[in-house]
Design a protein around this motif. Structure first.
Motif, PDB file in Angstrom:
ATOM      1  N   HIS A   1      -6.083   6.466   2.837  1.00 48.16           N
ATOM      2  CA  HIS A   1      -5.924   7.352   1.879  1.00 48.16           C
ATOM      3  C   HIS A   1      -5.864   9.034   2.693  1.00 48.16           C
ATOM      4  O   HIS A   1      -6.047   9.728   3.051  1.00 48.16           O
ATOM      5  CB  HIS A   1      -7.001   8.036   0.728  1.00 48.16           C
ATOM      6  CG  HIS A   1      -6.721   8.797  -0.411  1.00 48.16           C
ATOM      7  ND1 HIS A   1      -6.100  10.129  -0.498  1.00 48.16           N
ATOM      8  CD2 HIS A   1      -7.000   8.911  -2.030  1.00 48.16           C
ATOM      9  CE1 HIS A   1      -5.646  11.014  -1.097  1.00 48.16           C
ATOM     10  NE2 HIS A   1      -6.188   9.945  -2.535  1.00 48.16           N
ATOM     11  N   HIS A   2      -4.276   9.491   3.338  1.00 43.33           N
ATOM     12  CA  HIS A   2      -4.015  10.347   3.857  1.00 43.33           C
ATOM     13  C   HIS A   2      -4.869  11.965   3.707  1.00 43.33           C
ATOM     14  O   HIS A   2      -4.678  12.804   4.322  1.00 43.33           O
ATOM     15  CB  HIS A   2      -2.438  10.439   4.009  1.00 43.33           C
ATOM     16  CG  HIS A   2      -2.402   8.965   5.122  1.00 43.33           C
ATOM     17  ND1 HIS A   2      -2.294   8.620   5.754  1.00 43.33           N
ATOM     18  CD2 HIS A   2      -0.850   8.066   4.351  1.00 43.33           C
ATOM     19  CE1 HIS A   2      -1.982   6.822   5.690  1.00 43.33           C
ATOM     20  NE2 HIS A   2      -1.003   6.769   5.186  1.00 43.33           N
ATOM     21  N   GLU A   3      -4.223  11.831   2.700  1.00 46.55           N
ATOM     22  CA  GLU A   3      -5.005  13.552   2.139  1.00 46.55           C
ATOM     23  C   GLU A   3      -6.288  13.441   2.194  1.00 46.55           C
ATOM     24  O   GLU A   3      -6.817  14.429   2.919  1.00 46.55           O
ATOM     25  CB  GLU A   3      -4.520  13.745   0.550  1.00 46.55           C
ATOM     26  CG  GLU A   3      -4.767  14.998   0.112  1.00 46.55           C
ATOM     27  CD  GLU A   3      -4.398  16.255   1.074  1.00 46.55           C
ATOM     28  OE1 GLU A   3      -3.593  15.593   1.878  1.00 46.55           O
ATOM     29  OE2 GLU A   3      -5.071  17.402   0.896  1.00 46.55           O
ATOM     30  N   ASN A   4      -7.314  12.897   1.787  1.00 38.97           N
ATOM     31  CA  ASN A   4      -8.304  12.486   2.021  1.00 38.97           C
ATOM     32  C   ASN A   4      -8.869  13.135   3.356  1.00 38.97           C
ATOM     33  O   ASN A   4      -9.532  12.778   4.019  1.00 38.97           O
ATOM     34  CB  ASN A   4      -8.917  12.066   1.542  1.00 38.97           C
ATOM     35  CG  ASN A   4      -8.942  11.141   0.025  1.00 38.97           C
ATOM     36  OD1 ASN A   4      -8.848  12.574  -0.756  1.00 38.97           O
ATOM     37  ND2 ASN A   4      -9.635  10.267  -0.765  1.00 38.97           N
ATOM     38  N   ILE A   5      -8.029  11.805   4.348  1.00 40.50           N
ATOM     39  CA  ILE A   5      -8.268  11.672   5.647  1.00 40.50           C
ATOM     40  C   ILE A   5      -7.680  13.368   6.713  1.00 40.50           C
ATOM     41  O   ILE A   5      -8.708  13.789   7.530  1.00 40.50           O
ATOM     42  CB  ILE A   5      -7.519  11.004   6.450  1.00 40.50           C
ATOM     43  CG1 ILE A   5      -7.867   9.424   6.080  1.00 40.50           C
ATOM     44  CG2 ILE A   5      -7.559  10.041   7.921  1.00 40.50           C
ATOM     45  CD1 ILE A   5      -6.856   8.136   6.476  1.00 40.50           C
TER      46      ILE A   5
END
Ligand SMILES: CN1CCN(C(=O)c2nonc2N)CC1
Length: 246
Positions: A200-204
């Motif tokens: 999950h790129h935004e969470n990362i």
């Protein structure tokens, strides 16, 4: 970008011109480096590059004439618009802001002193700027020059390949870097943070920003004094501080 190095030990610079990211940049022609060794400009049979200090005292001073001749040759090669830097503990302390300013120069001559240093009149008449890598004394300016060379070269477009690395470098956004992990997922019983495995790129991105903010708060709170946090950053830092205290 072009660097002119004035040094008695040009062979030291192989560490940055022949290796790693900067070595590849030199090979690709993104960075050009030329060397001038004051010893090559001596006129005596012993190729003398140092002399005794007026007023006595310990140590030697770099001889004026060979150093000036080497520097003059470097400046002649560089042409107009070059900035001449002397590495010295007297100089402005190098930080990422300074690196960003220096990369705009496009042509830099780095003068590396040895012994007790160089004649003050060379500094007064030939040096544009003094820069330091820290409040400690090195054996010569070469290691400091290599630090400056590496940090500035990394900011030259194309040197890092995907430009993101430069942005994510510590200090590029005024914060310390986030933690980094790679395989194996479990090492000495310690697992990689799950969010990094989520895809999950935004969470990362948020997790990494939160870790950068938190680490900066813990290890270098002084950096936060000069860093305006936006709403998200303040929220993430507040979360980190809360978790750290609980
Ligand atoms: C004559 N020589 C003395 C030692 N030296 C340094 O300690 C230095 N240079 O840049 N940051 C530093 N710290 C370089 C010049």
């Amino acid at each position: 970008m072009w660097f002119g190095i004035v040094s008695l030990f040009p062979e030291m610079f192989g560490a940055v011109t022949d290796s790693g990211v900067t070595g590849r940049a030199v090979k690709k022609g993104l960075i050009d480096v030329d060397f001038w060794n004051p010893r090559d400009f001596t006129l005596d049979v012993h190729r003398t590059v140092d002399d005794r200090p007026f007023g006595g005292g310990p140590g030697m001073v770099m001889k004026v004439e060979p150093l000036l001749a080497a520097l003059t040759a470097a400046k002649a090669h560089a042409g107009a618009g070059v900035r001449t830097i002397y590495l010295s503990p007297q100089g402005r302390q190098l930080d990422q802001q300074g690196v960003s300013e220096l990369v705009e120069a496009e042509k830099l001559i780095l003068v590396c002193g040895r012994y007790e240093g160089i004649d003050e009149r060379i500094i007064e008449t030939e040096i544009d700027e003094e820069w330091s890598i820290g409040d400690f004394v090195l054996s010569g300016g070469e290691l400091a020059a290599m630090c400056l060379f590496d940090a500035v070269s990394r900011q030259v477009p194309g040197v890092l390949g995907h430009e993101g690395s430069a942005e994510q470098d510590s200090f590029m956004n005024g914060l310390l870097d986030c933690p980094h992990y790679t395989r194996p997922e479990i090492f000495k019983g310690l697992a990689v943070p799950q969010v990094l495995l989520s895809g999950h790129h935004e969470n990362i991105r948020r997790w990494r920003l939160k870790q950068s903010l938190g680490r900066t708060w813990l290890k270098r709170p002084d950096l936060l004094q000069h860093r305006n946090l936006d709403k998200l950053e303040q929220t993430l830092l507040d979360e980190f501080m809360q978790e750290h205290r609980s």
